[in-house]
Enzyme design. Structure first.
Site, PDB file in Angstrom:
ATOM      1  N   GLY A   1      13.911  60.998  92.867  1.00 31.37           N
ATOM      2  CA  GLY A   1      14.465  59.904  92.076  1.00 31.37           C
ATOM      3  C   GLY A   1      15.221  58.854  92.865  1.00 31.37           C
ATOM      4  O   GLY A   1      16.158  58.248  92.344  1.00 31.37           O
TER       5      GLY A   1
ATOM      6  N   HIS B   1       4.674  50.897  92.727  1.00 25.80           N
ATOM      7  CA  HIS B   1       3.572  51.531  93.456  1.00 25.80           C
ATOM      8  C   HIS B   1       3.721  51.178  94.934  1.00 25.80           C
ATOM      9  O   HIS B   1       3.963  50.009  95.272  1.00 25.80           O
ATOM     10  CB  HIS B   1       2.229  51.028  92.909  1.00 25.80           C
ATOM     11  CG  HIS B   1       1.041  51.629  93.588  1.00 25.80           C
ATOM     12  ND1 HIS B   1       0.636  52.926  93.362  1.00 25.80           N
ATOM     13  CD2 HIS B   1       0.194  51.118  94.507  1.00 25.80           C
ATOM     14  CE1 HIS B   1      -0.423  53.179  94.117  1.00 25.80           C
ATOM     15  NE2 HIS B   1      -0.712  52.110  94.821  1.00 25.80           N
TER      16      HIS B   1
ATOM     17  N   ASN C   1       6.220  50.040  86.494  1.00 28.74           N
ATOM     18  CA  ASN C   1       5.985  51.069  87.506  1.00 28.74           C
ATOM     19  C   ASN C   1       6.128  50.441  88.878  1.00 28.74           C
ATOM     20  O   ASN C   1       5.885  49.242  89.063  1.00 28.74           O
ATOM     21  CB  ASN C   1       4.568  51.658  87.369  1.00 28.74           C
ATOM     22  CG  ASN C   1       4.297  52.762  88.388  1.00 28.74           C
ATOM     23  OD1 ASN C   1       5.123  53.649  88.578  1.00 28.74           O
ATOM     24  ND2 ASN C   1       3.156  52.698  89.035  1.00 28.74           N
TER      25      ASN C   1
HETATM   26  C1  GRF Z   1       7.814  56.374  95.881  1.00 28.39           C
HETATM   27  O1  GRF Z   1       7.045  56.157  97.043  1.00 28.39           O
HETATM   28  C2  GRF Z   1       7.239  55.515  94.769  1.00 28.39           C
HETATM   29  O2  GRF Z   1       6.557  54.375  95.266  1.00 28.39           O
HETATM   30  C3  GRF Z   1       6.275  56.412  94.110  1.00 28.39           C
HETATM   31  O3  GRF Z   1       6.937  57.677  94.115  1.00 28.39           O
HETATM   32  C4  GRF Z   1       7.616  57.815  95.384  1.00 28.39           C
HETATM   33  C5  GRF Z   1       8.884  58.617  95.233  1.00 28.39           C
HETATM   34  O4  GRF Z   1       9.798  57.864  94.516  1.00 28.39           O
HETATM   35  N1  GRF Z   1       5.962  55.945  92.778  1.00 28.39           N
HETATM   36  P1  GRF Z   1      11.313  58.397  94.221  1.00 28.39           P
HETATM   37  O5  GRF Z   1      11.996  58.612  95.546  1.00 28.39           O
HETATM   38  O6  GRF Z   1      11.198  59.709  93.450  1.00 28.39           O
HETATM   39  O7  GRF Z   1      11.934  57.283  93.437  1.00 28.39           O
END
Ligand code: GRF
Length: 198
Positions: free
Chosen positions: A13, A112, A110
């Site tokens: 997160g 990406h 979202n």
């Molecule tokens: C990130 O690389 C994001 O781009 C993808 O999930 C990965 C982990 O995100 N959608 P987070 O650290 O859990 O926010």
């Protein structure tokens, strides 16, 4: 009245943390976090959300197997209770059905880890390296039924370095995500859907 933001996560997160911090640290921010929801009870982000005073919920996808509709019917319960105006997917690793996406009427965002429309799907950093790209980055977009395909709201660019590995490139992109997503959310919550390029 501030826009209420629900954030869906599956892991650590780190993007959710930046989104919550950006809303909590600025009293003039047009949005406020109302829920952090995960499909995994072991998602590290849940404890961090609770520590920041944000309500959390878990709907484990595993009991539903391949029945996406049944999972999403359960997922809707805590979401409806939280009454969000905006839903942010932030490291949420489940593909959502068109019905679920349509319900949120273009209010679902979202992030990406690529410069869409390049590299939809997974392993974006390895694919950028394999292609010999000199530049890479991340994109915030509105979620539609097609994977990683909705209208773009913002992009952040990072250089690809000679000795980059997928891991070093991913780390550089993640830093850019942490700048981009809060900036786009703030604009979106204020009704500004113009494209942000950083
Ligand atoms: C990130 O690389 C994001 O781009 C993808 O999930 C990965 C982990 O995100 N959608 P987070 O650290 O859990 O926010």
């Amino acid at each position: 009245m501030k826009k209420r933001v629900a954030i869906l996560i599956s892991g650590g997160g780190s993007n959710m943390i930046r989104l919550v911090q950006s809303m909590q640290r600025d009293p003039d921010h047009p949005a406020t976090p109302c829920l952090v929801l995960s499909n995994r009870a072991d998602a590290g982000g849940l404890a961090k959300a609770r520590a920041m005073g944000v309500p959390t919920a878990v709907v484990d996808h595993r009991p539903f197997g391949a029945d996406r509709q049944a999972f999403e019917t359960e997922l809707m319960m805590p979401l409806m209770d939280a009454k969000p105006d905006i839903v942010c997917l932030a490291g949420f690793m489940r593909v959502l059905t068109g019905e679920f996406v349509d319900y949120w009427r273009g209010q679902m965002l979202n992030i990406h880890p690529s410069l869409l429309p390049k590299y939809k799907g997974l392993h974006t950093h390895a694919r950028a390296l394999a292609a010999g790209d000199r530049e890479h980055g991340c994109t915030v977009h509105r979620v539609t039924a097609a994977l990683d395909d909705g209208p773009l709201l913002g992009q952040a660019h990072v250089p690809v370095l000679q000795d980059d590995t997928p891991e070093t490139l991913a780390a550089r992109v993640l830093e850019a995500e942490h700048q981009l997503y809060p900036a786009v959310l703030r604009r979106f919550a204020a009704g500004d859907t113009s494209f942000l390029d950083i």
